[in-house]
Structure formats: structure tokens, C-alpha cells
Design an enzyme around this catalytic site. Structure first.
Site, mmCIF file in Angstrom:
data_model
loop_
_atom_site.group_PDB
_atom_site.id
_atom_site.type_symbol
_atom_site.label_atom_id
_atom_site.label_comp_id
_atom_site.label_asym_id
_atom_site.label_seq_id
_atom_site.Cartn_x
_atom_site.Cartn_y
_atom_site.Cartn_z
ATOM 1 N N GLU A 1 58.466 55.931 4.628
ATOM 2 C CA GLU A 1 58.294 57.296 4.117
ATOM 3 C C GLU A 1 58.828 58.279 5.155
ATOM 4 O O GLU A 1 58.477 58.206 6.335
ATOM 5 C CB GLU A 1 56.805 57.558 3.819
ATOM 6 C CG GLU A 1 56.587 58.913 3.190
ATOM 7 C CD GLU A 1 55.346 58.984 2.318
ATOM 8 O OE1 GLU A 1 54.772 57.926 1.981
ATOM 9 O OE2 GLU A 1 54.943 60.112 1.970
ATOM 10 N N ARG A 2 59.700 59.166 4.717
ATOM 11 C CA ARG A 2 60.362 60.143 5.592
ATOM 12 C C ARG A 2 61.136 59.449 6.704
ATOM 13 O O ARG A 2 61.300 59.994 7.796
ATOM 14 C CB ARG A 2 59.364 61.129 6.195
ATOM 15 C CG ARG A 2 58.418 61.758 5.193
ATOM 16 C CD ARG A 2 59.135 62.398 4.044
ATOM 17 N NE ARG A 2 58.214 62.965 3.069
ATOM 18 C CZ ARG A 2 58.619 63.491 1.917
ATOM 19 N NH1 ARG A 2 59.893 63.478 1.564
ATOM 20 N NH2 ARG A 2 57.749 63.997 1.084
ATOM 21 N N GLU B 1 46.251 64.525 -0.284
ATOM 22 C CA GLU B 1 47.394 64.178 -1.136
ATOM 23 C C GLU B 1 47.102 62.959 -2.010
ATOM 24 O O GLU B 1 47.912 62.047 -2.131
ATOM 25 C CB GLU B 1 48.644 63.938 -0.274
ATOM 26 C CG GLU B 1 49.059 65.174 0.514
ATOM 27 C CD GLU B 1 50.398 65.061 1.228
ATOM 28 O OE1 GLU B 1 50.728 63.954 1.673
ATOM 29 O OE2 GLU B 1 51.091 66.087 1.340
ATOM 30 N N ARG C 1 42.534 61.630 10.347
ATOM 31 C CA ARG C 1 43.454 62.758 10.244
ATOM 32 C C ARG C 1 42.812 63.989 9.612
ATOM 33 O O ARG C 1 42.005 63.875 8.691
ATOM 34 C CB ARG C 1 44.691 62.369 9.430
ATOM 35 C CG ARG C 1 45.517 61.303 10.098
ATOM 36 C CD ARG C 1 46.641 60.881 9.197
ATOM 37 N NE ARG C 1 47.885 61.585 9.414
ATOM 38 C CZ ARG C 1 48.640 62.064 8.445
ATOM 39 N NH1 ARG C 1 48.257 61.986 7.185
ATOM 40 N NH2 ARG C 1 49.786 62.649 8.706
ATOM 41 N N ASP D 1 52.657 71.813 7.830
ATOM 42 C CA ASP D 1 53.230 70.466 7.765
ATOM 43 C C ASP D 1 54.554 70.355 8.512
ATOM 44 O O ASP D 1 55.602 70.350 7.872
ATOM 45 C CB ASP D 1 53.430 70.069 6.289
ATOM 46 C CG ASP D 1 53.699 68.582 6.123
ATOM 47 O OD1 ASP D 1 53.564 67.845 7.104
ATOM 48 O OD2 ASP D 1 54.030 68.168 4.995
ATOM 49 N N GLU E 1 49.245 65.256 16.429
ATOM 50 C CA GLU E 1 50.246 64.423 15.748
ATOM 51 C C GLU E 1 51.532 65.225 15.654
ATOM 52 O O GLU E 1 51.574 66.265 15.002
ATOM 53 C CB GLU E 1 49.732 64.049 14.350
ATOM 54 C CG GLU E 1 50.723 63.235 13.526
ATOM 55 C CD GLU E 1 50.168 62.863 12.139
ATOM 56 O OE1 GLU E 1 48.990 62.433 12.033
ATOM 57 O OE2 GLU E 1 50.918 63.028 11.159
ATOM 58 N N GLU F 1 61.670 65.029 9.133
ATOM 59 C CA GLU F 1 61.474 65.280 7.701
ATOM 60 C C GLU F 1 61.954 66.670 7.306
ATOM 61 O O GLU F 1 62.562 66.840 6.250
ATOM 62 C CB GLU F 1 59.984 65.121 7.354
ATOM 63 C CG GLU F 1 59.661 65.511 5.926
ATOM 64 C CD GLU F 1 58.188 65.366 5.563
ATOM 65 O OE1 GLU F 1 57.395 64.867 6.400
ATOM 66 O OE2 GLU F 1 57.821 65.748 4.439
#
Ligand code: GCV
Length: 678
Positions: A144-145, A263, A296, A336, A358, A364
Site C-alpha cells: 500500500e502506497r 478508515e 496508532r 495525513d 510516525e 504517497e
């Protein structure tokens, strides 16, 4: 000008050097083996092997010493030898890599090429105990990404794993989360755990521990239970049994990374429990094994009037309620990983809970593997607001894949490198790291072949004094300028996040996944009102910053449209109106991107042909993309501002209606061949 002349002179002194093909697979570890040592085991064995294989100088002694932290080390010249002393074996390994770095980069004049001992007196202690990569790798091999091919863990060859381990250990990375935070329950199946064990066994000799991201609903979806309620006794037993199974296979397993109630991922709130209830349950079952939970704080809800407020609202009431082996992992900014965000206010608000930052190493939102954007300046900017000492650890979303050059773009390797070096020492400057990386990554072979030490030193100097350093240092700000200057954010194309689509708002897509939610362009102006009379996001910051950000006249201009709905005619410090300034910023970014091509051309004598051409090709994409960004954003925002593009800048060359119809046919797992192609 002076610098360029000096640099050209250095090039001439160093002499013209032949070039040959080079694919980037050796990353920054570009030493040639000088011997093939016998196989030894353990982390200390790795340190010995690395030195025996690559060290060209005199004798080196490795010594453990009580009282030093496990990963800390000293390197000293003593009685004709070099002595590396460390508290633990990992420290010896880091010391060995430090010595090899000095040899390879030729930075320390005390250790010229092939020298015996030099005059070394070095002490190093890592700032963070936990320096960890997060892979967003899926079981089917997609990332992912990820913009550098498939997952390196899909079919890991021993050679590739060894190189991965060496590269990480050489910059101090000591942990890796093997799978995507959007975790499948199967990540904990016995079959997957066997696979994780295989990887852990290969990384252990390099001091790297393995961690897993988990799906909070695993007890139901994998274990067949009726609930995943963290306070349910059956659920707790399921997790305890699973954790015991993991530690039987991987005795030094690090722990879990959890994305919960975010999400669409499951979490404790699905059972009317809090983040603390969920994290603490997992922490309790990991505790007897010394495992940790990285929980997270990346949460937001579709109904929230301001997504930037959400993490603070959910986590602040829980401050102080987490077990001591839980660390809250917070993205650097409140939205983000945008090209520029203010820091996430949770960092200065939470006082009683261990936190870690993080960062996103994979690009991305910064041109994927097509744009040269050196990220150290962005991470250093974060640390100018958030004291490194207020954090427990540093995590980085990896940009690594099975592409030959690992990261898709040769310069994306510098971001992996910079992440490791900053996790070791967040006080290193972006420039120091860029020079170190450049001197190790380019020109090595030529330098090492030079018999004449002063020619070799000059050659090295010419690399680290080249305009390429400035290019790297400027690249992040250039990207902000051509993508979203002055505090604009999240105006990317839907799903793949490559390229501009400030207009993207299809029916049925939740508002906070569409750019108009963030830019709020209208006839009055542009930007998100987060002041006290808007979403009051400014209130989440300490008083002084709150006041600064709340007032449009004191708010830093690089965050203006982040905190304010800025009127088109607002007067900027330059004397221009906001609209004119916006136009100029986009144009400046584009000019810079074009200038990168000219700078890179001057590097041709230093760089092998293959990497030279591959980077050049990417820089051309970047310059074309910058033009696409400028044209799309300015022409679209102009439909609201109704003001002319200033006369003293280049004008858009593309048509808005055509750009609005243009689509790149990729998802979130691949790098686009290039951007706008009309
Ligand atoms: C792993 C963003 C990305 C997602 C990512 C998510 C996260 O929304 O677009 O791909 O999911 O962040 O960090 O969890």
C-alpha cells in the site's frame, strides 16, 4: 558562483574518471570485499564478519563493557589498534558500521583510504531505543502506497534479506513491522507466523527485531469467536494463546502495531470500549514476554467538521490511562503526511502517555517514486516544534520494494537513509545527512580505485561540495511550492494521490476524502478556517502558538491556508495579494523543478551512466508534473478568484477542461509511469 568555480576546480583536480553501469542495488553500502571470512554466528559475529570482509585498515578489537547502553559504542585508536567498545553486541555492530562508513565516505581525514588506524575518539549513543520501519505490505505482495515494486517479503531470497538487514543495521534501524497496518486477520495464522519466523531468523544476526500489525477483530475472523471485545475473558485468552504461539516461534518478537477504528478497520469502539481498553488488553498479554503495543492515533470520522481535530479529541481524555508497554504512534501532522502540515497538537498536549512519531518515508503525497524530494528537512522541521526528548521512539513507513534499486528512485534511498540516521540522532542536520549519503552513494568506486590519497580526498570533496547538496536540501520546499503552497493541503487525485485534482468530489464519496473539504475555495478566498471562530483547531496547540496561528496577520505564511480562509486580496509580506503570491509560489516551484535538471547535468562526470540517465528521466517527469500542478491548480482556483494570472510570470500552458478529464489508471499499489501526458 564562487562555489561553482571551486567545485569545477575540484573536479579537475580529481581527474576525469571513467563511468560504468550501476543499478543502485548496493544502496549506500558500496564497499568491495577484501576477504571472505569464516562464518560466525550472532550479532557480534556479524560485526566481525563485516569488518573482516570490508575493512581495509589495521587491526580492530571488539570489546563489551558493562555500564554502557546496549546499542551505544565508542571507537578509539589505542596502541596501534582501533578498539570498538559497546554495552551489547548490537553496539559492536553499529560501531563496526560507523568505522566502515568513515572508510567508505572518506569524510574523516583521520581515516583516509586504506589507512591503518587514524586518530579516532568517537562516542555514540542512540537517541531512541526503538528505531523502526513500518512496511505496508500485503500478503498478496502488493504494497500500500508502495512505489518500488512488490513486497520484499513475498518471496524473500537470502541475498536480498541479507542486504536489507545490512542496510538497516548500518544506519541503526533495529525493528521492522512486516505487514500493512490495514492488517488481515490471516497475518496471525500459523502459516503466516512461520513465514515471519523465517524472516526474523534472517534479521536477528543484524540486531533487528520483527513486529506485526494486527487486525483487532482477529479473535472473531481468525479464531471463530463471537466477539473481539477486549474485556471478554475468551477474547483475552485467545490473544494470550496467540501471543504464546508467536513467542515460541520468535523468542525476541517485538510486539504489535495496531490501527483501530480508523478508515474502516475494526477496534475496541465496535464493542463500546475505548482505545485504552483495547491497547491495555494487548499490552497485558505481551508484557510477560517484554513485548510492546504501538497503538496508532490516526483516527478520523466522516461526520467530523474538521478531521484535524479528531485524534486530539479521541486520545486526550485517555492521557495517562495506558499501560507502560503501550506507545501511542502519531503521524507527524494532524491530517495525513501532507507536503507541509503543522505538527500534530497531540504531541505537545499529551503529558502522561509515551508517544512516538510516525513519518512517511514512502512518498504517497510527494510525487511517489518519480519526484526527487529529500525528506530530512521536513522531519527536522517537525523536530523544531516537537522536542525529540518528548518522544519514546521513531517509526517510518518504508519506501522499500523488490525493484532492483529498492526504492524506485535512486534518490528515494536517501530518505530511507535519513530516517535511520535521524532515529539514531534527531539532532543531525539535513545537510550533514545529505552529504554523508551522497558521498557514500556516488563516486565510491572511482575514489577507492585512486591510489593517490589527495586525489581521492579531492574527489570526495567535490561530491559533497557539489550543487547537488543544495538541490537535495531545496527539494522538499520546491515540492511544497509546486504542489500546495501557503498551507493548502490534500488537493490530490482520489485513490492514488498522484497529481492534482482540487476539483475531485464525486457523488457518494465521503467529504473528508475530497479536496474541496480542505481547500474550501469560494469567491471570498481559499483555505480551512481553523481559528477560534472556525473549527477551533488552533486551541489544541499551546497558548502561544494558538495566538500566533489564530491571527491571520501573525500566522506563518507557509501555513496560512491551513489555519485561515484567506481572502484573495489579503496583503502578504511581499506586498502582493494572496492570489498573486499563490500564483508566484506555484511558478517558483516549477522553476526550481526545472532547475534541478540543469544541476543534475553538471553531475554527469561523477555518476555512472545508468544512474545518471535514470535520475535524469525521473527529473524530467518531475518538471513536467510541476507544470501540471501549477496549471491545474491555478486555472481551477482562478474559477473562484476571478483574478488574472500576474503578468510577471509564465502562464499556464494546459487547458483546465482537459486536465479535469485526465485520469491515471493506477490504484494505491504502484508508481505511475509518468504524470500528465497530453
Ligand atoms: C495504510 C492514508 C493512506 C492509507 C493508509 C492510511 C494509514 O489514509 O492513504 O493508504 O493506510 O493513511 O496511515 O493508515
Amino acid at each position: 558562483m564562487k562555489r561553482i568555480i571551486l567545485w569545477t576546480l575540484l573536479l579537475l583536480t580529481a581527474g576525469w574518471v571513467g563511468t560504468y553501469a550501476e543499478d543502485g542495488s548496493r544502496l549506500w553500502l558500496r564497499m568491495d570485499a577484501v576477504s571472505t571470512p569464516a562464518k560466525v554466528t550472532g550479532v557480534k559475529g556479524t560485526a566481525l564478519t563485516e569488518l573482516q570482509t570490508y575493512w581495509q585498515g589495521g587491526p580492530v578489537v571488539l570489546k563489551r563493557q558493562k555500564g554502557l547502553k546496549a546499542d551505544a559504542y565508542t571507537i578509539k585508536s589505542q596502541g596501534g589498534k582501533i578498539v570498538i567498545t559497546a554495552g551489547g553486541d548490537a553496539g559492536l555492530l553499529y560501531g563496526a558500521y560507523h568505522l566502515l562508513r568513515l572508510q567508505q565516505s572518506g569524510q574523516a581525514t583521520s581515516v583516509p583510504v586504506g589507512s591503518a588506524v587514524g586518530n579516532l575518539d568517537i562516542t555514540e549513543t542512540p537517541f531512541y531505543d526503538l528505531r523502526i520501519l513500518n512496511h505496508w505490505d500485503n500478503p498478496n505482495g502488493t504494497v500500500e502506497r508502495g512505489f518500488a515494486g512488490k513486497s520484499i517479503f513475498l518471496n524473500p531470497t537470502p541475498e536480498r534479506m541479507k542486504m536489507y538487514a545490512r542496510a538497516n543495521a548500518s544506519i541503526g534501524i533495529n525493528g521492522t513491522v512486516l505487514n500493512n497496518v490495514n492488517a488481515k486477520p490471516e497475518a496471525l495464522s500459523t502459516e503466516s507466523l512461520q513465514k515471519a519466523k523465517g524472516i526474523a531468523d534472517q534479521l536477528r544476526p543484524y540486531g533487528i527485531r520483527v513486529y506485526l500489525a494486527i487486525n483487532f477483530a482477529s479473535p472473531m475472523r481468525l479464531g471463530g469467536l463471537k466477539t473481539a471485545d477486549p474485556l471478554d475473558a475468551e477474547v483475552v485468552k485467545w490473544w494470550r494463546d496467540k501471543v504464546n504461539e508467536i513467542y515460541r516461534l520468535i523468542p525476541d518478537f517485538g510486539g504489535f502495531l495496531v490501527k483501530a477504528n480508523s478508515e474502516g478497520e475494526p477496534g475496541p469502539q465496535d464493542f463500546q470500549r475505548s482505545h485504552a481498553d483495547g491497547a491495555n488488553m494487548l499490552a497485558d498479554v505481551l508484557k510477560p514476554h517484554n513485548g510492546i503495543v504501538m497503538w496508532r492515533a490516526f483516527v478520523y470520522a466522516p461526520q467530523s467538521p474538521d478531521r484535524a481535530n479528531q485524534a486530539y479529541l479521541e486520545f486526550m481524555p485517555l492521557d495517562g490511562q495506558f499501560r507502560d508497554n503501550v506507545i501511542i504512534q502519531i503521524k507527524n501532522g494532524p491530517v495525513d503526511f501532507q507536503p507541509r502540515e503543522p505538527y500534530s497538537p497531540l504531541f505537545t498536549a499529551m503529558q502522561k502517555t509515551p508517544m512516538m512519531v510516525e513519518f512517511q518515508i514512502t512518498q504517497e503525497y510527494l510525487g511517489a517514486a518519480n519526484h526527487l524530494v529529500y525528506l530530512a528537512p521536513m522531519w527536522r522541521e517537525f523536530f523544531s516544534f516537537v522536542k525529540p526528548a518528548s518522544l519514546r521512539a521513531m517509526a517510518g513507513v518504508a519506501n522499500i520494494g523488490d525493484d532492483t534499486n529498492w526504492c524506485g528512485h535512486h534518490f528515494a534511498q536517501s530518505n530511507w537513509y535519513a530516517f535511520g540516521r535521524l532515529a539514531w540522532n534527531p539532532n543531525l542536520t539535513s545537510e550533514e545527512i545529505a552529504k554523508e549519503w551522497l558521498s557514500m552513494t556516488f563516486g565510491q568506486d572511482e575514489r577507492l580505485k585512486m591510489k593517490d590519497e589527495s586525489a581521492a580526498a579531492n574527489y570526495q570533496l567535490s561530491i559533497i561540495n557539489s550543487p547537488l547538496v543544495k538541490l537535495m536540501l531545496d527539494s522538499r520546499e520546491a515540492c511544497v511550492s509546486y504542489m500546495m503552497p501557503l498551507g493548502i493541503h490534500h488537493i490530490f487525485a482520489g485513490t492514488h494521490h498522484y497529481g492534482p485534482e482540487p476539483w475531485y468530489a464525486p457523488r457518494g464519496v465521503r467529504a473528508d476524502w475530497t479536496p474541496p473539504y480542505y481547500h474550501k475555495a469560494d469567491s471570498i478566498g481559499l483555505g480551512f478556517d481553523r481559528t477560534l471562530s472556525g473549527s477551533a483547531n488552533v486551541k489544541q496547540y499551546p497558548d502561544e502558538l494558538c495566538r500566533l496561528y489564530n491571527d491571520i496577520n501573525t500566522c506563518p505564511e507557509n501555513l496560512l491556508a491551513w489555519f485561515h480562509h484567506v481572502p484573495w486580496d489579503h496583503k502578504m509580506k511581499s506586498g502582493r495579494t494572496f492570489w498573486d503570491e499563490l500564483c508566484h509560489k506555484y511558478d517558483d516551484g516549477l522553476r526550481q523543478a526545472r532547475h534541478f535538471l540543469a544541476v543534475w547535468d553538471t553531475m554527469q562526470p561523477y555518476v555512472d551512466q545508468q544512474r545518471f540517465e535514470e535520475v535524469q528521466r525521473k527529473l524530467r517527469i518531475q518538471a513536467r508534473d510541476a507544470e501540471w500542478w501549477r496549471d491545474a491548480c491555478l486555472l481551477y482556483f482562478q474559477t473562484f478568484s476571478k483574478r488574472p494570472i500576474p503578468q510577471d510570470m509564465d502562464h499556464p500552458v494546459h487547458n483546465l477542461d482537459e486536465m479535469m478529464k485526465f485520469r491515471i489508471p493506477i490504484g494505491m499499489y504502484e508508481n505511475p509511469e509518468c504524470g500528465y501526458t497530453k
